[in-house]
Scaffold this motif. Sequence first.
Motif, PDB file in Angstrom:
ATOM      1  N   TRP A   1       0.745  -1.022   0.189  1.00  0.00           N
ATOM      2  CA  TRP A   1      -0.056  -0.029  -0.066  1.00  0.00           C
ATOM      3  C   TRP A   1       0.772   1.216   0.035  1.00  0.00           C
ATOM      4  CZ3 TRP A   1      -5.127   1.210   0.116  1.00  0.00           C
ATOM      5  CH2 TRP A   1      -6.111   0.495  -0.134  1.00  0.00           C
ATOM      6  N   GLU A   2       2.126   1.307   0.021  1.00  0.00           N
ATOM      7  CA  GLU A   2       3.057   2.275   0.443  1.00  0.00           C
ATOM      8  C   GLU A   2       2.745   3.525  -0.640  1.00  0.00           C
ATOM      9  OE1 GLU A   2       4.013  -0.814   0.347  1.00  0.00           O
ATOM     10  OE2 GLU A   2       4.222  -1.001   2.753  1.00  0.00           O
ATOM     11  N   PRO A   3       2.874   3.199  -1.865  1.00  0.00           N
ATOM     12  CA  PRO A   3       2.519   4.197  -2.966  1.00  0.00           C
ATOM     13  C   PRO A   3       1.429   4.746  -3.130  1.00  0.00           C
ATOM     14  CG  PRO A   3       3.413   2.094  -3.964  1.00  0.00           C
ATOM     15  CD  PRO A   3       3.074   1.744  -2.743  1.00  0.00           C
ATOM     16  N   THR A   4       0.251   4.160  -2.840  1.00  0.00           N
ATOM     17  CA  THR A   4      -1.105   4.947  -2.662  1.00  0.00           C
ATOM     18  C   THR A   4      -1.297   5.512  -1.411  1.00  0.00           C
ATOM     19  OG1 THR A   4      -2.172   2.727  -3.618  1.00  0.00           O
ATOM     20  CG2 THR A   4      -3.726   4.007  -2.424  1.00  0.00           C
ATOM     21  N   LEU A   5      -0.722   5.177  -0.218  1.00  0.00           N
ATOM     22  CA  LEU A   5      -0.468   5.980   1.098  1.00  0.00           C
ATOM     23  C   LEU A   5       0.233   7.319   0.809  1.00  0.00           C
ATOM     24  CD1 LEU A   5      -0.363   3.129   3.613  1.00  0.00           C
ATOM     25  CD2 LEU A   5      -2.268   4.330   3.012  1.00  0.00           C
ATOM     26  N   GLU A   6       1.263   7.105   0.064  1.00  0.00           N
ATOM     27  CA  GLU A   6       2.147   8.271  -0.150  1.00  0.00           C
ATOM     28  C   GLU A   6       1.444   9.235  -0.930  1.00  0.00           C
ATOM     29  OE1 GLU A   6       4.679  10.919  -0.032  1.00  0.00           O
ATOM     30  OE2 GLU A   6       4.904   9.217   1.206  1.00  0.00           O
ATOM     31  N   LEU A   7       0.713   8.845  -1.799  1.00  0.00           N
ATOM     32  CA  LEU A   7      -0.203   9.723  -2.854  1.00  0.00           C
ATOM     33  C   LEU A   7      -1.248  10.398  -2.115  1.00  0.00           C
ATOM     34  CD1 LEU A   7       0.380  10.234  -5.879  1.00  0.00           C
ATOM     35  CD2 LEU A   7      -1.382   8.802  -6.297  1.00  0.00           C
TER      36      LEU A   7
ATOM     37  N   ARG B   1      -1.206  11.061   1.047  1.00  0.00           N
ATOM     38  CA  ARG B   1      -0.566  12.169   2.062  1.00  0.00           C
ATOM     39  C   ARG B   1      -0.208  13.387   1.253  1.00  0.00           C
ATOM     40  NH1 ARG B   1       2.157   7.354   3.417  1.00  0.00           N
ATOM     41  NH2 ARG B   1       1.451   6.695   5.732  1.00  0.00           N
ATOM     42  N   GLN B   2       0.325  12.937  -0.314  1.00  0.00           N
ATOM     43  CA  GLN B   2       0.551  14.141  -1.038  1.00  0.00           C
ATOM     44  C   GLN B   2      -0.575  14.941  -1.292  1.00  0.00           C
ATOM     45  OE1 GLN B   2       2.394  12.937  -4.989  1.00  0.00           O
ATOM     46  NE2 GLN B   2       1.731  14.988  -5.882  1.00  0.00           N
TER      47      GLN B   2
ATOM     48  N   PRO C   1      -5.076   8.285   6.453  1.00  0.00           N
ATOM     49  CA  PRO C   1      -4.925   7.492   4.988  1.00  0.00           C
ATOM     50  C   PRO C   1      -5.334   5.811   5.677  1.00  0.00           C
ATOM     51  CG  PRO C   1      -3.085   8.831   5.156  1.00  0.00           C
ATOM     52  CD  PRO C   1      -3.664   9.178   6.464  1.00  0.00           C
TER      53      PRO C   1
ATOM     54  N   ARG D   1      -7.356   2.805   3.956  1.00  0.00           N
ATOM     55  CA  ARG D   1      -6.939   1.513   3.564  1.00  0.00           C
ATOM     56  C   ARG D   1      -7.607   0.459   4.266  1.00  0.00           C
ATOM     57  NH1 ARG D   1      -0.666  -0.443   5.079  1.00  0.00           N
ATOM     58  NH2 ARG D   1      -1.274  -2.738   4.853  1.00  0.00           N
TER      59      ARG D   1
END
Length: 191
Positions: free
Chosen positions: A121-127, A129-130, A142, A146
Amino acid sequence: MDELREKCIHQTIQLCSSQGLDFTMSQLAAKLGISKKTLYVLFESKEALLLEVVNYMFDGVKASEAELLARQDLDLAEKLCRLVVVMPDSYKTLDWRRLQGVEEKYPVVYRQIRQRLESGWEPTLELLRQGMAEGVLRPFEPGLLRAIVEGTIEHLLASDALEREGLDYVQALDGMMDLLMDGIRKREEEK
């Protein structure tokens, strides 16, 4: 992956879509034009085959996710909507309702589905947050989004919710994202 294993996986996906999890290894071997013995040389059991199918499908989802993340033609909100429910186009025609009961029939396979669903999930969570940092999204946790997405997908696979509501899997995921992104409050233009 060798060509015959990949053919087995593709044919298994088609059988799951048409018959659900009740297909037999004999039926699969006949569809492939190979002996059942050859099939068992490739996969020691139906459960081992289904585990490989799960991994193959999730690897496809991750590849589609990477393609989506690289796209420059989508704004952040659109990218997020698509990212959470991304899947290769070839999976959208599957009848996901046929997979109902996987938890009961193949608990090891279901645990693998859950493990794959709950990881990466890291890329989605980063997006996400962005999106909050840029003011595109209001502040929220976030991890809660999830959990909602994971729980919804697990419920759709473990219950008869799709059939009961008369939805296919893609419609259900799109509806979930619409609710998550826009809520249930009536929009100003709809009043």
